[in-house]
Design an enzyme around this catalytic site. Structure first.
Site, mmCIF file in Angstrom:
data_model
loop_
_atom_site.group_PDB
_atom_site.id
_atom_site.type_symbol
_atom_site.label_atom_id
_atom_site.label_comp_id
_atom_site.label_asym_id
_atom_site.label_seq_id
_atom_site.Cartn_x
_atom_site.Cartn_y
_atom_site.Cartn_z
ATOM 1 N N ASN A 168 -4.783 -28.318 -41.517
ATOM 2 C CA ASN A 168 -4.575 -29.828 -41.298
ATOM 3 C C ASN A 168 -3.234 -30.405 -41.659
ATOM 4 O O ASN A 168 -2.513 -29.828 -42.622
ATOM 5 C CB ASN A 168 -5.580 -30.416 -42.251
ATOM 6 C CG ASN A 168 -6.946 -30.334 -41.838
ATOM 7 O OD1 ASN A 168 -7.450 -30.213 -40.777
ATOM 8 N ND2 ASN A 168 -8.000 -29.780 -43.045
ATOM 9 N N LYS A 200 9.367 -22.424 -42.399
ATOM 10 C CA LYS A 200 9.230 -21.345 -43.384
ATOM 11 C C LYS A 200 7.851 -20.934 -43.311
ATOM 12 O O LYS A 200 6.897 -21.758 -43.339
ATOM 13 C CB LYS A 200 9.685 -22.061 -44.876
ATOM 14 C CG LYS A 200 9.342 -20.581 -46.023
ATOM 15 C CD LYS A 200 10.633 -19.683 -45.703
ATOM 16 C CE LYS A 200 10.805 -18.761 -47.006
ATOM 17 N NZ LYS A 200 11.079 -19.617 -48.561
ATOM 18 N N HIS A 201 7.503 -19.759 -43.142
ATOM 19 C CA HIS A 201 6.014 -19.233 -42.998
ATOM 20 C C HIS A 201 5.199 -19.966 -41.739
ATOM 21 O O HIS A 201 4.280 -20.674 -42.061
ATOM 22 C CB HIS A 201 5.348 -19.281 -44.141
ATOM 23 C CG HIS A 201 5.735 -18.164 -45.318
ATOM 24 N ND1 HIS A 201 6.123 -17.216 -45.110
ATOM 25 C CD2 HIS A 201 6.380 -18.868 -46.612
ATOM 26 C CE1 HIS A 201 6.666 -16.626 -46.256
ATOM 27 N NE2 HIS A 201 6.824 -17.444 -47.182
ATOM 28 N N ILE A 232 0.823 -1.252 0.063
ATOM 29 C CA ILE A 232 -0.016 -0.125 0.084
ATOM 30 C C ILE A 232 0.705 1.161 0.174
ATOM 31 O O ILE A 232 0.851 2.074 -0.919
ATOM 32 C CB ILE A 232 -1.059 0.000 1.086
ATOM 33 C CG1 ILE A 232 -2.025 -1.116 1.162
ATOM 34 C CG2 ILE A 232 -1.848 1.514 1.099
ATOM 35 C CD1 ILE A 232 -2.708 -1.412 0.025
ATOM 36 N N HIS A 255 -3.771 -23.303 -35.486
ATOM 37 C CA HIS A 255 -4.481 -22.507 -36.507
ATOM 38 C C HIS A 255 -3.378 -21.099 -36.546
ATOM 39 O O HIS A 255 -2.620 -20.809 -35.559
ATOM 40 C CB HIS A 255 -5.685 -21.996 -36.029
ATOM 41 C CG HIS A 255 -6.635 -23.049 -36.156
ATOM 42 N ND1 HIS A 255 -6.884 -23.933 -35.298
ATOM 43 C CD2 HIS A 255 -7.140 -23.302 -37.322
ATOM 44 C CE1 HIS A 255 -7.777 -24.781 -35.591
ATOM 45 N NE2 HIS A 255 -8.240 -24.503 -36.927
#
Length: 516
Positions: free
Chosen positions: A417, A276-277, A124, A516
């Site tokens: 996928n 890659k990517h 505090i 994803h």
């Protein structure tokens, strides 16, 4: 005489700081454990309770909440009315405030932390002093980080005071310090139910990050971007990197580097991952880092061009020599020998990152969506061999089982996928990010064919179940003799029958790895 108020939870370097301030003519005020430490070290220090004439009370909950403290911090030296007011009240100015807060985050991180212990570690007086000093930065220096002791002392020695620029920088840092502190309290308390049970996610979530650098642009040149790290970065995470050479890292470099690093960390054997990517285009183990690299590169040399390469072992001269034969954007490893650095220096633009090899996961993974945030626990689930369920008449051989486990580990880091062909601890073909699993299977087979890698007697990993037998038919026709997949489809019986028809082995993990 100038006055400094010192009250710190993190006592690193505080004794040395106090001695330097005394030598510069400061009068020192302090509280509790800090005052005791300084006094025992021989430093002349006045306890705040003596300074205010009011004893600490309520088990130390009230120490610095007093006009003699906050009047001395908040008084504007450029306003005669302020100065007359504190003079009339017998209050001296406090010119330097050195405060860091109770270790709340560290306390609640302990698995057996009680609510009572957490509440007692809510500071505090500390945040009040920090905010007061930061608000009055035009006249008061606020220091919350021991890393700032040395530069502040240097300015005091040289000029007798800190510059306005320094005080403003430290004030910004101080407000960030208290904001992160309050955020941690909010995260903890809003995760508790009426019975004190702690949920995985709080009702209100507060993140605290520190900007590492502005980036040239984001995913595309018309987007602005910056890189932030956690306030307390996870050991072994990308944000703990040390750049040894090369150009500035870009947004895409960092995103792809994280994917490569998280993947390579999961292997116990010497391994190399080429990304890659955001997708692994080549992964392999080997007796050495060089051997692992050559095998990983052979999976897809075309995609590996301009890729991100990560190792879980030190890179030596031989490996570095091999790496210079191709164009890479980023190289990562837990270490590089001096000979390797000398070889890589010929490729001055290649970004070389050294990162400690730890596997501690993030607390949360998050993804921004319109007007909100998706938050989840990280996917650090790795199945064990004894958890696998063989569902076909043909049993996988020990060698195939090793390859299935390798393929499953890789598939976890491939965008859904995902279909991954492997053999002998090496990827042969990777199908990623397709809208249908059968297309991923076809692409993975085409990739292997283009690289001249036969798929006969290979194994395949699928990150989620085969919804129909068609995807399994594709990988079996390509040469796969064993498959690992989660199972759980309405048509599992159809897929199992297809595997038996082809005379191949298949195991279920019961675990899915969508990415994803």
């Amino acid at each position: 005489m100038k006055q400094a108020l010192i009250s710190v939870s993190n006592k690193e370097g505080v004794v040395e700081l106090a001695r330097e301030l005394l030598a510069l003519g400061f009068n020192l005020l302090s509280t509790g454990g800090t005052a005791k430490l300084l006094s025992e070290s021989g430093a002349r220090v006045t306890e705040v309770s003596h300074y205010t004439g009011f004893p600490e009370m309520l088990d130390g909950r009230v120490k610095t909440l007093h006009p003699k403290v906050h009047g001395g911090i908040l008084a504007r030296r450029d306003l005669p009315g302020h100065m007359r007011a504190i003079e009339a009240a017998g209050i001296g100015t406090i010119d330097l405030v050195v405060v860091n807060l109770y270790p709340f985050a560290q306390t609640v991180a302990k698995p057996n932390c009680t609510l009572e212990a957490a509440i007692e570690n809510i500071d505090i007086g500390g945040p009040t002093m920090v905010r007061a000093a930061a608000k009055n930065y035009a006249h008061v220096t606020i220091v919350t980080d021991p890393a700032d002791y040395a530069p502040v002392l240097q300015e005091l020695r040289a000029a007798g005071n800190t510059s306005t620029e320094t005080r403003f920088r430290l004030a910004r840092k101080a407000f960030s310090h208290t904001a992160a502190y309050d955020g941690a309290i909010g995260n903890y308390l809003t995760a508790l139910d009426a019975n004190g049970h702690r949920a995985a996610f709080p009702d209100q979530i507060n993140f605290s990050h520190v900007k590492v650098q502005n980036l040239r642009y984001g995913e595309n040149p018309h987007q602005e971007a910056a890189f932030y790290r956690d306030l307390e970065p996870t050991a072994g995470s990308l944000s703990s990197y040390r750049q040894l050479q090369g150009k500035e890292l870009s947004f895409n470099n960092l995103a792809d580097s994280d994917a490569a690093w998280e993947c390579v960390k999961t292997f116990k054997q010497s391994a190399c991952v080429i990304v890659k990517h955001a997708n692994p285009c080549g992964v392999a183990t080997g007796e050495t880092a060089e051997a692992a690299y050559r095998r990983a590169f052979s999976t897809d040399p075309t995609s590996a061009f301009g890729g991100i390469i990560a190792f879980n072992r030190e890179v030596n001269e031989a490996c570095a020599q091999a790496l210079t034969q191709q164009f890479a954007e980023v190289l990562m490893a837990p270490g590089f020998t001096s000979e390797a650095i000398r070889v890589l220096s010929a490729k001055a633009n290649v970004r070389v990152l050294e990162i400690a090899m730890h596997s501690q996961p993030n607390t949360w993974d998050s993804k921004r969506v319109g007007g909100g945030l998706l938050v989840q626990t990280p996917d650090f689930r790795n199945v064990r061999v004894q958890e696998l369920k063989v569902v076909t008449r043909v049993q996988p051989s020990p060698a195939q089982m090793n390859d299935l486990m390798f393929a499953w580990r890789v598939a976890k880091f491939v965008k859904s996928n995902a279909i991954v062909f492997c053999k002998d601890g090496q990827t042969l073909g990777v199908g990623a990010g397709q809208m249908s699993r059968i297309d991923s299977a076809r692409i993975a087979a085409i990739k292997a064919e283009n690289a001249g890698l036969p798929l006969v007697k290979s194994v395949v990993a699928s990150d989620a179940f085969f919804p129909f037998r068609d995807g399994l038919d594709v990988v079996a026709k390509a040469g796969a003799q064993a498959i690992i997949q989660p199972g759980g489809s309405m048509r599992d019986d159809e897929v199992i029958a297809a595997a038996n028809e082809h005379g191949i082995a298949m195991v279920f993990t019961g675990v899915r790895h969508f990415r994803h």
